[in-house]
Design an enzyme around this catalytic site. Structure first.
Site, short mmCIF file in Angstrom:
data_model
loop_
_atom_site.label_atom_id
_atom_site.label_comp_id
_atom_site.label_asym_id
_atom_site.label_seq_id
_atom_site.Cartn_x
_atom_site.Cartn_y
_atom_site.Cartn_z
N PRO A 27 0.81 -1.71 0.02
CA PRO A 27 -0.08 -0.28 0.05
C PRO A 27 1.02 1.44 -0.23
O PRO A 27 0.14 2.66 0.03
CB PRO A 27 -0.65 -0.32 1.76
CG PRO A 27 0.52 -0.98 2.01
CD PRO A 27 1.13 -2.09 1.27
N CYS B 274 9.14 -11.11 4.48
CA CYS B 274 7.63 -10.53 5.52
C CYS B 274 7.92 -12.22 6.17
O CYS B 274 7.21 -12.57 7.37
CB CYS B 274 6.89 -10.18 6.20
SG CYS B 274 5.54 -10.36 4.86
#
Length: 416
Positions: free
Chosen positions: A248, A368
Site C-alpha cells: 500500500p 516478511c
C-alpha cells in the site's frame, strides 16, 4: 456497545473469516468498534484465530462427532475467553455463548453448547501430549504440523518454539514521523516512547488512528522491523528508484523520506485498486516524486529499458510467516503448495529486476517471512543464475527480536 453485542459482533466477524474466507482486518473494518467493547471484539476475534487449534483441542474429546463449523466457532470463542480473559466470569461466558447458540443453526445446538461448556469449565485444561514432539508444539501454538516441522528443521526446536509462541502474542503498534508531511499536527502525545535501538521509530499509543497527525500523514503506522527495509536499502536523493511491489505504499513513502523527496520513485503494483492506495498515501504525505504504474512486475523487464534504475526494492509476495501475529487468519489457510507457488513468483520477480538495475547498483530483496527457502535459498539461486551479481549484505530479523515482525533483507549488487 453492550458486552453481549460485542460477542455477537465478534461471532459474525469470525464466521466471515472462517466460513467465508474474508481477511480478518477487512472484516473488522466493516464493523463500527468503539471504546472498551470495541477492544473486546478485536481481542476475541484475534485471540480465537491465534489459538484456534489449541482451543478446539480442549473440547474435541467431549464430542462424539464434530459439530457444524459455526458451532465450533462459538465453542472456541468461549474457550478463548475462559483461558485468556480471566476478568470475564465463566457464568457470563456460558450465558452469552448459549444466547448466541440459540440464534445460530435454528437454535438446535443451544443445549449442546451449554453442556459442553459446563463440562469444559469444570475441569482443568487438557494437556497437549503427542508422541511426536513437533505435533505437540503445533497444537499448543495452533500452527499447521508441516509448518511447525519446517521451522524446527530450519531453526532448531527451542528457537522455533519461541517463534511459534510469539506469533500468538498481541503485536505492538509502531510508527514513524513522515518528514515530507507539512502537517502542523502535534505528534509527541501519540507515542509512548522512542525505540532506543532504532532512533526514528516510535512505540505508538492505541488512539493514534483518530489523531490529526495520522489523518494528515504526519505519523505513519509501520512495524519496527518493516521500518528497517528502507534504511537497509539506503536510497539517496536524486536516485531513480523502482519499487516493484509497492502497495500500500508505506515503504515507498519511507524511501521518499530518505531521498528528501528528491529524485524519482516508480511504484508498481499488479492491481489498480492497490495502486490507488499508493497514490492516496503519497498525496496524504505530500510526497511528489512517486510515479505509479499498474503492471505485472514479473514482466517489467519487457516493458522498461535495461539499466534504468539506481536502486530497486523487491518486497516480494511471500508466505508471511513473519507477520502471523498480525494476520492470524493466514496460518489457518497456508499450505505447502502455496510456498512452492510463491517461490516461483519470487524467482520471476528477481529475474525481471536483474536487467533493470544499473551496474554498481543494488536490488534489495525483502520478504516478511522467516522461511529460509524463500529467503537465503532464493538469494543462492539468484546468484547462481546471475553471476554478475553479488550479495553485499543481508539481515534476518526474527519476531523474537525487538518484539516486532519477522523480516529478511538481502542487498544484491550488480558488478561493474
Amino acid at each position: 456497545m453492550p458486552m453481549n453485542k460485542a460477542r455477537d459482533v465478534a461471532y459474525q466477524i469470525l464466521k466471515d473469516v472462517i466460513l467465508s474466507s474474508k481477511y480478518v482486518n477487512i472484516a473488522l473494518k466493516e464493523h463500527v468498534l468503539e471504546g472498551s467493547e470495541g477492544n473486546l471484539v478485536t481481542q476475541i476475534v484475534y485471540g480465537t484465530l491465534q489459538h484456534e487449534r489449541y482451543l478446539a483441542y480442549q473440547w474435541e474429546d467431549l464430542v462424539v462427532k464434530q459439530p457444524k463449523p459455526s458451532i465450533g466457532i462459538l465453542l472456541n470463542m468461549a474457550m478463548y475467553q475462559h483461558v485468556f480473559l480471566s476478568k470475564i466470569p465463566d457464568y457470563a461466558i456460558i450465558k452469552e455463548t448459549v444466547d448466541l447458540a440459540k440464534k445460530a443453526e435454528k437454535g438446535q445446538y443451544a443445549n449442546f453448547v451449554n453442556a459442553i461448556l459446563r463440562k469444559l469449565f469444570a475441569r482443568p485444561l487438557r494437556p497437549v501430549v503427542f508422541q511426536q514432539k513437533h505435533m505437540s508444539l503445533a497444537v499448543e501454538t495452533s500452527h499447521p504440523d508441516w509448518l511447525t516441522h519446517m521451522l524446527i528443521k530450519q531453526y532448531g526446536y527451542d528457537l522455533a518454539s519461541k517463534i511459534l509462541h510469539i506469533n500468538n502474542q498481541p503485536p505492538k503498534l509502531y510508527g514513524r514521523e513522515q518528514k515530507t508531511s507539512t502537517s502542523q499536527a502535534q505528534v509527541s502525545e501519540l507515542w509512548a516512547k522512542e525505540v532506543d535501538l532504532y532512533p526514528d521509530s516510535l512505540l505508538l499509543k492505541k488512539d493514534v488512528l483518530s489523531s490529526q497527525a495520522f489523518k494528515e500523514g504526519k505519523i505513519i503506522i509501520q512495524d519496527l522491523h518493516s521500518q528497517q527495509v528502507a534504511v537497509f536499502m539506503d536510497p539517496q536523493p536524486n536516485d531513480c528508484v523502482l519499487d516493484m511491489c509497492s502497495a500500500p505504499g508505506t515503504k515507498t513513502m519511507h524511501i521518499a523520506d530518505l531521498m528528501n523527496n528528491q529524485g524519482e520513485i516508480v511504484a508498481v503494483d499488479l492491481h489498480a485498486h492497490r495502486i490507488e492506495l499508493v497514490n492516496q498515501l503519497a498525496a496524504k504525505t505530500q510526497v511528489n516524486i512517486v510515479k505509479t504504474l499498474v503492471a505485472d512486475a514479473t514482466l517489467l523487464n519487457q516493458l522498461v529499458e535495461p539499466d534504468s534504475f539506481d536502486a530497486i526494492l523487491l518486497d516480494a509476495p511471500c508466505s508471511g510467516i513473519g507477520v502471523f501475529r498480525r494476520k492470524p487468519d493466514k496460518k489457518r489457510t497456508i499450505s505447502p503448495n502455496d510456498l512452492d507457488e510463491l517461490q516461483k513468483i519470487q524467482r520471476q520477480l528477481l529475474s525481471s529486476a536483474a536487467t533493470l538495475v544499473r551496474k554498481g547498483k543494488s536490488i534489495t530483496y525483502v520478504t516478511c517471512t522467516i522461511n529460509r527457502k524463500e529467503n537465503e535459498k532464493q538469494v543462492e539461486w539468484f546468484l547462481h543464475q546471475f553471476p554478475d551479481f553479488e550479495c553485499v549484505d543481508s539481515r534476518l530479523l526474527l519476531p523474537t527480536e525487538d518484539d516486532a515482525d519477522g523480516f529478511y533483507m538481502a542487498k544484491l549488487r550488480k558488478k561493474t
